[in-house]
Design an enzyme around this catalytic site. Structure first.
Site, PDB file in Angstrom:
ATOM      1  CB  ALA A  69      14.655  17.362 -13.036  1.00  0.00           C
ATOM      2  N   GLY A 112      12.183  13.140 -11.459  1.00  0.00           N
ATOM      3  CA  GLY A 112      12.230  13.896 -10.213  1.00  0.00           C
ATOM      4  C   GLY A 112      10.859  14.059  -9.571  1.00  0.00           C
ATOM      5  CD  GLU A 115      14.652  10.907  -8.489  1.00  0.00           C
ATOM      6  OE1 GLU A 115      14.588  11.938  -9.206  1.00  0.00           O
ATOM      7  OE2 GLU A 115      15.693  10.277  -8.297  1.00  0.00           O
ATOM      8  CD  GLU A 135      14.997   9.891 -13.699  1.00  0.00           C
ATOM      9  OE1 GLU A 135      14.463   8.778 -13.922  1.00  0.00           O
ATOM     10  OE2 GLU A 135      14.715  10.598 -12.721  1.00  0.00           O
TER      11      GLU A 135
HETATM   12  N1  CO8 Z   1      11.016  19.096 -18.311  1.00  0.00           N
HETATM   13  C1  CO8 Z   1      10.699  20.175 -19.038  1.00  0.00           C
HETATM   14  N2  CO8 Z   1       9.530  20.281 -19.709  1.00  0.00           N
HETATM   15  C2  CO8 Z   1       8.663  19.243 -19.638  1.00  0.00           C
HETATM   16  C3  CO8 Z   1       8.944  18.077 -18.888  1.00  0.00           C
HETATM   17  C4  CO8 Z   1      10.189  18.035 -18.189  1.00  0.00           C
HETATM   18  N3  CO8 Z   1      10.535  16.992 -17.433  1.00  0.00           N
HETATM   19  N4  CO8 Z   1       7.914  17.226 -19.027  1.00  0.00           N
HETATM   20  C5  CO8 Z   1       7.016  17.834 -19.794  1.00  0.00           C
HETATM   21  N5  CO8 Z   1       7.443  19.050 -20.181  1.00  0.00           N
HETATM   22  C6  CO8 Z   1       6.776  20.025 -21.055  1.00  0.00           C
HETATM   23  C7  CO8 Z   1       6.849  19.607 -22.497  1.00  0.00           C
HETATM   24  O1  CO8 Z   1       8.092  19.980 -23.048  1.00  0.00           O
HETATM   25  C8  CO8 Z   1       5.696  20.371 -23.094  1.00  0.00           C
HETATM   26  O2  CO8 Z   1       6.083  21.716 -23.247  1.00  0.00           O
HETATM   27  P1  CO8 Z   1       5.795  22.493 -24.660  1.00  0.00           P
HETATM   28  O3  CO8 Z   1       4.277  22.550 -24.700  1.00  0.00           O
HETATM   29  O4  CO8 Z   1       6.446  23.809 -24.456  1.00  0.00           O
HETATM   30  O5  CO8 Z   1       6.372  21.637 -25.734  1.00  0.00           O
HETATM   31  C9  CO8 Z   1       4.654  20.331 -21.977  1.00  0.00           C
HETATM   32  O6  CO8 Z   1       5.385  20.033 -20.773  1.00  0.00           O
HETATM   33  C10 CO8 Z   1       3.596  19.261 -22.183  1.00  0.00           C
HETATM   34  O7  CO8 Z   1       4.262  18.002 -22.369  1.00  0.00           O
HETATM   35  P2  CO8 Z   1       3.990  17.033 -23.622  1.00  0.00           P
HETATM   36  O8  CO8 Z   1       3.516  17.810 -24.791  1.00  0.00           O
HETATM   37  O9  CO8 Z   1       5.187  16.183 -23.798  1.00  0.00           O
HETATM   38  O10 CO8 Z   1       2.762  16.185 -23.046  1.00  0.00           O
HETATM   39  P3  CO8 Z   1       2.385  14.657 -23.391  1.00  0.00           P
HETATM   40  O11 CO8 Z   1       1.073  14.431 -22.728  1.00  0.00           O
HETATM   41  O12 CO8 Z   1       2.540  14.405 -24.835  1.00  0.00           O
HETATM   42  O13 CO8 Z   1       3.494  13.784 -22.649  1.00  0.00           O
HETATM   43  C11 CO8 Z   1       4.922  13.127 -20.815  1.00  0.00           C
HETATM   44  C12 CO8 Z   1       3.597  13.796 -21.245  1.00  0.00           C
HETATM   45  C13 CO8 Z   1       4.893  11.660 -21.140  1.00  0.00           C
HETATM   46  C14 CO8 Z   1       5.008  13.319 -19.307  1.00  0.00           C
HETATM   47  C15 CO8 Z   1       6.111  13.804 -21.529  1.00  0.00           C
HETATM   48  O14 CO8 Z   1       5.994  15.192 -21.365  1.00  0.00           O
HETATM   49  C16 CO8 Z   1       7.454  13.384 -21.026  1.00  0.00           C
HETATM   50  O15 CO8 Z   1       7.932  12.315 -21.350  1.00  0.00           O
HETATM   51  N6  CO8 Z   1       8.093  14.245 -20.191  1.00  0.00           N
HETATM   52  C17 CO8 Z   1       9.424  14.001 -19.682  1.00  0.00           C
HETATM   53  C18 CO8 Z   1       9.407  12.958 -18.610  1.00  0.00           C
HETATM   54  C19 CO8 Z   1      10.797  12.715 -18.152  1.00  0.00           C
HETATM   55  O16 CO8 Z   1      11.658  12.238 -18.867  1.00  0.00           O
HETATM   56  N7  CO8 Z   1      11.039  13.023 -16.873  1.00  0.00           N
HETATM   57  C20 CO8 Z   1      12.340  12.790 -16.283  1.00  0.00           C
HETATM   58  C21 CO8 Z   1      13.139  14.030 -16.375  1.00  0.00           C
HETATM   59  S1  CO8 Z   1      14.795  13.750 -15.846  1.00  0.00           S
HETATM   60  C22 CO8 Z   1      14.698  13.859 -14.192  1.00  0.00           C
HETATM   61  O17 CO8 Z   1      13.683  14.067 -13.606  1.00  0.00           O
HETATM   62  C23 CO8 Z   1      15.999  13.705 -13.479  1.00  0.00           C
HETATM   63  C24 CO8 Z   1      15.757  13.748 -11.991  1.00  0.00           C
HETATM   64  C25 CO8 Z   1      17.000  14.024 -11.331  1.00  0.00           C
HETATM   65  C26 CO8 Z   1      16.746  14.941 -10.223  1.00  0.00           C
HETATM   66  C27 CO8 Z   1      17.776  14.998  -9.265  1.00  0.00           C
HETATM   67  C28 CO8 Z   1      19.133  15.253  -9.821  1.00  0.00           C
HETATM   68  C29 CO8 Z   1      20.165  15.449  -8.743  1.00  0.00           C
END
Ligand code: CO8
Length: 261
Positions: A69, A112, A115, A135
């Site tokens: 998400a 997400g 999921e 998460e």
């Molecule tokens: N949300 C928003 N932006 C994101 C997300 C995300 N989940 N993941 C990546 N991005 C963005 C980064 O912010 C970055 O943007 P910018 O260039 O503007 O800084 C761009 O994508 C590239 O990402 P990274 O530079 O971080 O790339 P890396 O290769 O270094 O890392 C990762 C990749 C490991 C995937 C890293 O981006 C990461 O950890 N992302 C977050 C993963 C995460 O925590 N996901 C869970 C989110 S919470 C969730 O999904 C809750 C679900 C609930 C849904 C249902 C609720 C009812």
């Protein structure tokens, strides 16, 4: 409606009867923001009603299926509006599709994103795919089925470990625990999912829908109730033109001609 920007759609396969949906928000690793999910839901509903389509494949890019998400969109939310607006409840639309939906997962399928893959009927993975529920690292828990679907598919111990540690799982391990049915070299994952979609789309769409409904009951009810539903659906196939055609064609040693009736 305006043309979707964050999901791409193409009819693929020799008979153009498989819908290939590509999540297309590369700069954010396909983070599932509101716009993307709304576009995906609308597209899925349209394809579900489209008689020329027999199966749907959802994929992302080689780098990311979807990284979760959208955290930036979520970070300032409060409980009251999150609860009262039933935040993200409409994601259910993905698991409500009647046609078979195949996830072709390369790269990150996190939070997400994982999921979303688990909402699909079949998951094919590229060998570099990574699944996880991170998460816990950002102070929340899976909210779109992660705790439930991991537990049902992979069992309690694996589900607890994935959800409590937030650690990622590779494609091979995901296959071993039963989340994924097959693993391919990354570049072959989407073509293999399309082939699978073509194979299913060649069957009677009516019978396919009944079969999917039957399998889904296994995740929603007791064994006794599930067996009852299965038997009733089986009986119901005898009310169809396609069941007659299928069995006649077998006896006459020819290929069946499905009518979707
Ligand atoms: N949300 C928003 N932006 C994101 C997300 C995300 N989940 N993941 C990546 N991005 C963005 C980064 O912010 C970055 O943007 P910018 O260039 O503007 O800084 C761009 O994508 C590239 O990402 P990274 O530079 O971080 O790339 P890396 O290769 O270094 O890392 C990762 C990749 C490991 C995937 C890293 O981006 C990461 O950890 N992302 C977050 C993963 C995460 O925590 N996901 C869970 C989110 S919470 C969730 O999904 C809750 C679900 C609930 C849904 C249902 C609720 C009812």
């Amino acid at each position: 409606a305006a043309a979707p920007e964050m999901v791409k759609f193409e009819a693929v396969g020799a008979s153009k009867n498989v819908a290939l949906i590509t999540l297309n928000r590369p700069k954010a690793l396909n983070a599932l923001c509101n716009q993307l999910m709304t576009e995906l839901r609308d597209l899925l509903q349209r394809l579900d009603a489209d008689k020329s389509i027999g199966a749907i494949v959802i994929t992302g890019s080689e780098r990311a299926f979807a990284a979760g998400a959208d955290i930036k969109e979520m970070k300032d939310r409060e409980f009251s509006s999150t609860y009262s607006s039933r935040f993200l409840e409409d994601w259910c639309a993905v698991s409500d599709v009647n046609k078979p939906v195949i996830a072709a997962v390369n790269g990150f399928a996190l939070g997400g994103g994982c999921e979303l893959a688990l909402m699909c009927d079949i998951i094919y993975a590229g060998d570099k795919a990574q699944f996880g529920q991170p998460e816990i690292n950002i102070g929340t828990i899976p909210g779109a089925g992660g705790t439930q679907r991991w537990a049902r598919v992979a069992g309690k111990s694996v589900a607890m470990e994935v959800c409590l540690t937030g650690e990622r799982m590779g494609a091979q391990e995901a296959k071993e625990v039963g989340i994924v049915s097959k693993v391919f070299p990354a570049a072959e994952c989407v073509p293999a999912a399309i082939k699978l979609g073509e194979k299913i789309a060649a069957q009677s769409p009516l019978i396919v829908q009944m079969c999917k409904e039957g399998v889904n009951r296994a995740f929603e009810t007791t064994l006794r109730e599930g067996l009852h539903v299965e038997r009733r659906l089986f009986h119901a196939t005898f009310a169809t033109v396609d069941r007659k055609e299928g069995m006649r064609a077998f006896a006459e040693k020819r290929k069946p001609q499905w009518k979707a009736e």
